[in-house]
Design a protein around this motif. Structure first.
Motif, short mmCIF file in Angstrom:
data_model
loop_
_atom_site.label_atom_id
_atom_site.label_comp_id
_atom_site.label_asym_id
_atom_site.label_seq_id
_atom_site.Cartn_x
_atom_site.Cartn_y
_atom_site.Cartn_z
N THR A 174 -22.45 -29.71 -50.46
CA THR A 174 -21.02 -29.38 -50.38
C THR A 174 -20.18 -30.65 -50.44
O THR A 174 -19.18 -30.72 -51.17
N ALA A 175 -20.60 -31.68 -49.70
CA ALA A 175 -19.84 -32.93 -49.66
C ALA A 175 -19.82 -33.62 -51.02
O ALA A 175 -18.76 -34.06 -51.48
N ILE A 176 -20.96 -33.73 -51.68
CA ILE A 176 -20.98 -34.45 -52.96
C ILE A 176 -20.29 -33.63 -54.05
O ILE A 176 -19.57 -34.19 -54.89
N GLN A 177 -20.46 -32.33 -54.04
CA GLN A 177 -19.79 -31.51 -55.05
C GLN A 177 -18.27 -31.59 -54.89
O GLN A 177 -17.55 -31.68 -55.88
N ALA A 178 -17.79 -31.58 -53.65
CA ALA A 178 -16.35 -31.69 -53.42
C ALA A 178 -15.83 -33.05 -53.88
O ALA A 178 -14.78 -33.13 -54.53
N ALA A 179 -16.57 -34.12 -53.57
CA ALA A 179 -16.13 -35.46 -53.98
C ALA A 179 -16.12 -35.59 -55.50
O ALA A 179 -15.19 -36.15 -56.07
N LEU A 180 -17.15 -35.07 -56.16
CA LEU A 180 -17.20 -35.16 -57.62
C LEU A 180 -16.13 -34.29 -58.27
O LEU A 180 -15.47 -34.71 -59.22
N ALA A 181 -15.94 -33.09 -57.75
CA ALA A 181 -14.93 -32.19 -58.33
C ALA A 181 -13.52 -32.74 -58.16
O ALA A 181 -12.65 -32.46 -58.98
N ALA A 182 -13.31 -33.55 -57.13
CA ALA A 182 -11.99 -34.16 -56.90
C ALA A 182 -11.69 -35.26 -57.91
O ALA A 182 -10.57 -35.75 -57.98
N GLY A 183 -12.71 -35.66 -58.68
CA GLY A 183 -12.48 -36.67 -59.69
C GLY A 183 -12.53 -38.08 -59.17
O GLY A 183 -11.96 -38.98 -59.76
N VAL A 184 -13.22 -38.28 -58.06
CA VAL A 184 -13.34 -39.61 -57.49
C VAL A 184 -13.92 -40.56 -58.53
O VAL A 184 -14.94 -40.26 -59.15
N GLY A 185 -13.27 -41.68 -58.74
CA GLY A 185 -13.83 -42.72 -59.59
C GLY A 185 -13.53 -42.58 -61.06
O GLY A 185 -14.01 -43.35 -61.86
N GLY A 186 -12.75 -41.62 -61.45
CA GLY A 186 -12.45 -41.51 -62.87
C GLY A 186 -11.89 -40.15 -63.20
O GLY A 186 -11.53 -39.38 -62.33
N ASP A 187 -11.84 -39.85 -64.48
CA ASP A 187 -11.19 -38.61 -64.91
C ASP A 187 -12.19 -37.50 -65.19
O ASP A 187 -11.85 -36.52 -65.82
N MET A 188 -13.43 -37.63 -64.74
CA MET A 188 -14.42 -36.59 -65.00
C MET A 188 -14.25 -35.38 -64.10
O MET A 188 -14.81 -34.34 -64.37
N GLY A 189 -13.52 -35.52 -63.00
CA GLY A 189 -13.38 -34.43 -62.03
C GLY A 189 -12.97 -33.10 -62.62
O GLY A 189 -13.63 -32.10 -62.40
N PRO A 190 -11.88 -33.05 -63.40
CA PRO A 190 -11.49 -31.76 -63.97
C PRO A 190 -12.57 -31.15 -64.87
O PRO A 190 -12.79 -29.94 -64.85
N LYS A 191 -13.27 -31.97 -65.64
CA LYS A 191 -14.35 -31.47 -66.48
C LYS A 191 -15.50 -30.98 -65.61
O LYS A 191 -16.13 -29.98 -65.88
N LEU A 192 -15.78 -31.73 -64.54
CA LEU A 192 -16.90 -31.42 -63.67
C LEU A 192 -16.69 -30.12 -62.92
O LEU A 192 -17.64 -29.37 -62.71
N SER A 193 -15.47 -29.81 -62.52
CA SER A 193 -15.24 -28.61 -61.72
C SER A 193 -15.74 -27.36 -62.44
O SER A 193 -16.12 -26.39 -61.79
N ASN A 194 -15.77 -27.37 -63.75
CA ASN A 194 -16.30 -26.24 -64.50
C ASN A 194 -17.81 -26.21 -64.55
O ASN A 194 -18.40 -25.22 -64.96
N LEU A 195 -18.47 -27.29 -64.16
CA LEU A 195 -19.92 -27.40 -64.27
C LEU A 195 -20.64 -27.22 -62.95
O LEU A 195 -21.85 -27.11 -62.93
N LEU A 196 -19.90 -27.21 -61.83
CA LEU A 196 -20.54 -27.07 -60.54
C LEU A 196 -21.08 -25.66 -60.36
O LEU A 196 -20.50 -24.70 -60.87
N PRO A 197 -22.19 -25.53 -59.60
CA PRO A 197 -22.76 -24.20 -59.38
C PRO A 197 -21.83 -23.34 -58.53
O PRO A 197 -20.97 -23.80 -57.87
#
Length: 152
Positions: free
Chosen positions: A129-152
């Protein structure tokens, strides 16, 4: 023989899927002592970083940076260790590990530090939950919005 990428059995057994980035799968290691991610490029036959194309190497560095910053946000720590060893599992995978002064291996490497301690299901769920939330928030770059569609 298939041309499809297949995750090594040992990586699958010791980790759980967390997210899919454009090139790499992000996997959470089932190790209680450290909050530990693996990035596994979905490139058939890749054992070394130089087995990736120039574009894939550049993308992998962006994803390593993105995941490491996400891990640092999900697991505040003193140091992030990043490494690609592959001495036991040849399939290319990059370790990203949150380290805290005084942890089970500090200041040395995590490898060879006692017996593996399985991460209990509740701990696994909390870390996912913690890592998925951090990644989906786009921490560290602009991949967050793309990533939110890829999370389980």
């Amino acid at each position: 023989m298939s041309d499809k990428f297949t995750l090594d059995k040992r990586l699958a057994a010791e980790s759980v899927f967390a997210a899919a980035l454009p090139l790499c799968d992000v996997r959470l290691m089932r190790e209680q002592r450290w909050f530990w991610l693996l990035l596994v490029p979905r490139v058939k036959g890749a054992a070394e970083i130089f087995d990736l194309s120039a574009a894939q190497r550049a993308q992998s560095m962006e994803e390593i940076n993105f995941a490491a910053k996400g891990l640092q946000r999900a697991a505040p720590c003193d140091k992030i260790n990043i490494g690609a060893l592959g001495n036991i599992v040849r399939q290319l995978h990059i370790h990203i590990i949150a380290r805290i002064k005084g942890d089970a291996g500090w200041p040395g490497p995590v490898w060879g530090r006692g017996a593996r301690q399985d991460l209990p299901p509740a701990g696994q769920a909390a870390r996912l939950t913690a890592i998925q939330a951090a990644l989906a928030a786009g921490v560290g770059g602009d991949m967050g919005p793309k990533l939110s569609n890829l999370l389980p």
